[in-house]
Design an enzyme around this catalytic site. Structure first.
Site, PDB file in Angstrom:
ATOM      1  N   HIS A   1      26.247  21.232  80.442  1.00 37.71           N
ATOM      2  CA  HIS A   1      26.336  22.762  81.206  1.00 37.71           C
ATOM      3  C   HIS A   1      25.883  23.741  80.321  1.00 37.71           C
ATOM      4  CE1 HIS A   1      27.407  25.594  84.368  1.00 37.71           C
ATOM      5  NE2 HIS A   1      27.828  24.466  85.205  1.00 37.71           N
TER       6      HIS A   1
ATOM      7  N   PRO B   1      31.666  36.746  67.734  1.00 36.57           N
ATOM      8  CA  PRO B   1      31.034  35.604  66.946  1.00 36.57           C
ATOM      9  C   PRO B   1      31.452  34.250  67.247  1.00 36.57           C
ATOM     10  CG  PRO B   1      32.499  36.629  65.814  1.00 36.57           C
ATOM     11  CD  PRO B   1      32.381  37.619  67.218  1.00 36.57           C
TER      12      PRO B   1
END
Length: 304
Positions: free
Chosen positions: A82, A169
């Site tokens: 996905h 991050p």
């Protein structure tokens, strides 16, 4: 019973560690809000949490959920079928009872601002909360996924609505918005040929001239050795689930492929399934009042 009720359906980029998903869901639960469903998919590597509650309590639960998820999910190590751009990929607020869409838009702003401020995760507002027409469509916001976010955010038109124009991050970014009820509906095909699923998805989705209110992708479920037409049905009243199933089945037959099964991800309003029964059985004058449990529930409400 809450007089005012909102549903929130956060999607997580984790579908293989049930213990982790359960811990993240538990962080969202609390006074005035409840987790009513968890749905995990290992091939998609994604899970859907269904949370319902009073509008003034939901934002706190969602902020808690994001805080737990960012500690447990690292998108640098995430691979799944996905598309995704965030550890918590999308957070929609849906009006259920006693609230308006405007109320849910306000909730999305509160949640988005809190997520950006507390965790440094950039937030995009989508659907009814979108700040521009281009940002209404979740697929457009998510295009490029986590790996392409840094470059995408260099362009001013893709600066986030909340937070700095720099991906977190490990947690990426999150789309937060308000929308009507959506059904996540997948149809599995008895083939491993991904090109067939992609062609069927293209024929079915609205943007290619298919069914109105249908978004569709062709995905490979490698663990099962099959492919899937993965869909979002954004208005089940105007495009019923049965019509969608029948078109996919017909397109599959055209490609010499059988439908193996279908699945609903998360929850659906019971009217969705009533509509299927009424159509398939050709019931005359069908009403929910024919269902025993509906009558009992109505009676109990009148006695309160």
């Amino acid at each position: 019973m809450w007089a005012r009720l909102v549903e929130c359906v956060p999607n997580l980029s984790e579908g293989r560690r049930r213990d982790v998903v359960e811990e993240i869901a538990a962080a969202a639960a609390g006074d005035g809000r409840r987790v009513v469903d968890l749905s995990l998919d290992a091939d998609h590597h994604r899970s859907v949490i269904t949370l319902v509650g009073a509008p003034d309590r939901l934002v706190e639960g969602i902020v808690n959920l994001v805080g737990e998820a960012m500690q447990r999910i690292d998108l640098r190590e995430h691979r799944g079928a996905h598309p995704r751009m965030g550890a918590v990929d999308v957070i929609p607020f849906v009006p259920i009872r006693g609230v308006s869409m405007a109320d849910c838009v306000a909730l999305s702003h509160r949640a988005g601002e809190a997520i950006a401020e507390e965790f440094g995760i950039p937030v995009y507002l989508y659907e009814e909360s979108a700040t521009s027409e281009r940002r209404r469509n979740l697929a457009e916001i998510r295009r490029g996924e986590f790996e392409g976010l840094g470059e995408k955010m260099r362009h001013s038109e893709w600066h986030p609505d909340y937070g700095v124009p720099r991906p977190h991050p490990t947690a990426g970014a999150v789309a937060v918005g308000a929308r009507e009820y959506l059904i996540a509906y997948n149809i599995n095909l008895a083939t491993s040929d991904l090109s067939v699923a992609k062609r069927i998805a293209a024929a079915v989705r609205c943007s290619n001239g298919g069914l109105r209110y249908v978004k569709a992708l062709g995905l490979s479920l490698e663990n099962q050795g099959i492919v899937q037409v993965s869909m979002n049905l954004t208005n089940f009243r105007k495009t019923p689930i049965l019509r969608t199933f029948e078109l996919v089945k017909r397109e599959a037959q055209r490609h010499g492929v059988l439908v193996q099964s279908s699945e609903i991800v998360g929850t659906v309003p019971r009217q969705v399934l009533y509509d299927v029964a009424a159509t398939e059985l050709q019931l005359e004058g069908f009403s929910p009042d024919l269902v025993l449990e509906e009558r009992i529930e109505k009676m109990l409400c009148e006695d309160r």
